[in-house]
Write a protein that holds these residues in place. Structure first.
Motif, PDB file in Angstrom:
ATOM      1  N   ARG A  17      -9.862  -7.817   5.694  1.00 17.35           N
ATOM      2  CA  ARG A  17      -9.873  -6.621   6.552  1.00 17.35           C
ATOM      3  C   ARG A  17     -10.939  -5.606   6.137  1.00 17.35           C
ATOM      4  NH1 ARG A  17      -5.932  -3.338   6.695  1.00 17.35           N
ATOM      5  NH2 ARG A  17      -4.811  -3.894   4.814  1.00 17.35           N
ATOM      6  N   LYS A  18     -11.850  -6.026   5.238  1.00 14.50           N
ATOM      7  CA  LYS A  18     -12.931  -5.153   4.763  1.00 14.50           C
ATOM      8  C   LYS A  18     -12.361  -3.888   4.133  1.00 14.50           C
ATOM      9  CE  LYS A  18     -16.222  -6.976   8.128  1.00 14.50           C
ATOM     10  NZ  LYS A  18     -17.162  -6.670   9.228  1.00 14.50           N
ATOM     11  N   MET A  19     -11.373  -4.109   3.266  1.00 12.56           N
ATOM     12  CA  MET A  19     -10.691  -3.014   2.578  1.00 12.56           C
ATOM     13  C   MET A  19     -10.828  -3.186   1.065  1.00 12.56           C
ATOM     14  SD  MET A  19      -9.396  -0.810   4.703  1.00 12.56           S
ATOM     15  CE  MET A  19      -8.992  -0.618   6.452  1.00 12.56           C
TER      16      MET A  19
ATOM     17  N   GLY B 207     -16.160  -0.976   1.537  1.00  8.21           N
ATOM     18  CA  GLY B 207     -15.011  -1.745   2.029  1.00  8.21           C
ATOM     19  C   GLY B 207     -15.372  -3.153   2.442  1.00  8.21           C
TER      20      GLY B 207
ATOM     21  N   GLN C  90     -11.796  -2.079  -2.664  1.00  9.18           N
ATOM     22  CA  GLN C  90     -11.942  -0.849  -3.438  1.00  9.18           C
ATOM     23  C   GLN C  90     -12.378  -1.181  -4.868  1.00  9.18           C
ATOM     24  OE1 GLN C  90      -8.233   1.200  -1.159  1.00  9.18           O
ATOM     25  NE2 GLN C  90      -9.043   2.435  -2.830  1.00  9.18           N
TER      26      GLN C  90
ATOM     27  N   ARG D 174       0.816  -1.214   0.000  1.00 11.02           N
ATOM     28  CA  ARG D 174       0.000   0.000   0.000  1.00 11.02           C
ATOM     29  C   ARG D 174       0.851   1.267   0.000  1.00 11.02           C
ATOM     30  NH1 ARG D 174      -5.588   0.964  -0.481  1.00 11.02           N
ATOM     31  NH2 ARG D 174      -6.196   2.830   0.653  1.00 11.02           N
TER      32      ARG D 174
ATOM     33  N   ASN E 117      -9.046  -6.231  -0.458  1.00  7.67           N
ATOM     34  CA  ASN E 117      -8.746  -7.073   0.702  1.00  7.67           C
ATOM     35  C   ASN E 117     -10.051  -7.338   1.433  1.00  7.67           C
ATOM     36  OD1 ASN E 117      -8.074  -7.868   3.470  1.00  7.67           O
ATOM     37  ND2 ASN E 117      -5.957  -7.386   2.929  1.00  7.67           N
TER      38      ASN E 117
ATOM     39  N   ASN F 219      -4.330   4.219  -5.458  1.00 11.55           N
ATOM     40  CA  ASN F 219      -5.374   4.330  -4.438  1.00 11.55           C
ATOM     41  C   ASN F 219      -6.503   5.220  -4.950  1.00 11.55           C
ATOM     42  OD1 ASN F 219      -6.890   4.386  -2.107  1.00 11.55           O
ATOM     43  ND2 ASN F 219      -5.537   5.837  -1.057  1.00 11.55           N
TER      44      ASN F 219
ATOM     45  N   HIS G   5     -10.155   6.389  -5.099  1.00 20.27           N
ATOM     46  CA  HIS G   5     -11.244   6.337  -4.135  1.00 20.27           C
ATOM     47  C   HIS G   5     -12.064   7.613  -4.212  1.00 20.27           C
ATOM     48  CE1 HIS G   5      -7.972   8.447  -1.969  1.00 20.27           C
ATOM     49  NE2 HIS G   5      -8.975   9.153  -1.446  1.00 20.27           N
TER      50      HIS G   5
ATOM     51  N   GLY H 298      -5.067   0.644   4.058  1.00 26.13           N
ATOM     52  CA  GLY H 298      -5.965  -0.078   3.162  1.00 26.13           C
ATOM     53  C   GLY H 298      -5.276  -1.218   2.435  1.00 26.13           C
ATOM     54  N   SER H 299      -5.957  -1.709   1.421  1.00 28.64           N
ATOM     55  CA  SER H 299      -5.475  -2.879   0.690  1.00 28.64           C
ATOM     56  C   SER H 299      -4.200  -2.598  -0.092  1.00 28.64           C
ATOM     57  CB  SER H 299      -6.568  -3.347  -0.281  1.00 28.64           C
ATOM     58  OG  SER H 299      -6.113  -4.415  -1.085  1.00 28.64           O
TER      59      SER H 299
ATOM     60  N   GLY I  39      -9.568   3.239   1.837  1.00 29.75           N
ATOM     61  CA  GLY I  39      -9.010   2.471   2.941  1.00 29.75           C
ATOM     62  C   GLY I  39      -7.951   3.214   3.735  1.00 29.75           C
TER      63      GLY I  39
END
Length: 265
Positions: A117-119, A145, A121, A73, A114, A80, A82, A211-212, A207
């Motif tokens: 880890r609820k990441m 997420g 996107q 990351r 991911n 990234n 988002h 994050g992921s 994230g």
């Protein structure tokens, strides 16, 4: 007929607006991206074979079962993507091979995704196996997420109509324009009622710094790396813009497949 020669690294693809990273797996620095960012794919499971035969440079990754590549990351902030109004396109040239758990697990090609880890996107998948589907191109986007509210998994995904075959080069793509997700196969929008396009106005989850990672050939889910893609990867590109259907068709025409199989191949 004359034999097909490998194309040189593609300058026209590099010049497409909003290109973030392009991996053509050319011989000198196969894991270093061209484009806005020069990001190097890392090999946490050991060296992944680079083999002759590919679409963009004449070379490709040969990803075996339980192999994958990643960029931490912290080392790929440019990927990234988002936000509520964010856009993304992921393009890939794949020569898919069977894997041992084909009927029990989908196939992740590339993205920031991911599940553990609820990441989540964005990520380009095959064989997502939702809504009576199998083997098609799937574009996953998450604005939260974690799982889609009320569901066990994230089910916000565009699912094409036409299967991606084994043992044949296929050009696969997903786009998201902050309003809907679309899946493409061999340069064509692969429409499917109620599933492609898939309306989704939630944007892409952020994230943050934890994050992921960016992963290629697998994602982290159920506490471990899995959802393996097995086969050759002959090119990979990420844009922070939703390419138009015409642009994707033109890219496909600029890079004809050596073994076309149906649907505009």
């Amino acid at each position: 007929m004359p034999s097909r020669k490998a194309s040189p690294p593609d300058q026209s693809l590099v010049s497409v607006p909003n290109l973030l990273c392009l991996w053509d797996f050319s011989e000198k620095q196969p894991l270093l991206s061209k484009g806005k960012y020069a990001y190097r794919l890392q090999e946490p499971t050991g060296p992944v074979l680079i083999v002759k035969g590919g679409i963009l440079s004449g070379y490709s990754l040969d990803i075996r079962e339980h192999e994958y590549l990643t960029i931490p990351r912290a080392d790929c902030s440019g990927l990234n993507i988002h936000g509520k109004n964010s856009q993304v396109t992921v393009l890939a040239w794949v020569k898919r091979q069977p894997k041992s758990n084909h009927n029990a697990e989908c196939e992740a090609i590339a993205g920031l995704w991911n599940e553990t880890r609820k990441m989540r996107q964005y990520c380009l998948f095959l064989n997502i196996r939702l809504h009576q589907s199998a083997d098609q191109v799937c574009g996953h986007i998450s604005g939260v997420g974690g799982p889609t509210p009320g569901e066990k998994w994230c089910v916000d995904v565009s699912i094409g109509q036409t299967p991606v075959p084994f043992d044949a080069w296929t050009f696969v793509a997903m786009t998201y324009d902050s309003r809907e997700i679309r899946s493409y196969r061999n340069g064509q929008f692969d429409a499917r009622p109620d599933r492609n396009p898939y309306p989704y106005a939630e944007g892409i989850f952020d994230g943050g710094e934890t994050g992921s990672d960016f992963t290629v050939g697998a994602v982290h889910r159920l506490g471990a790396i899995g959802n393996d893609f097995v086969g050759q990867l002959g090119g990979l590109a990420v844009f922070d813009r939703a390419l138009s259907a015409g642009e994707i068709q033109q890219i496909h025409q600029n890079h004809p497949l050596p073994n076309p199989v149906g649907n505009g191949g």
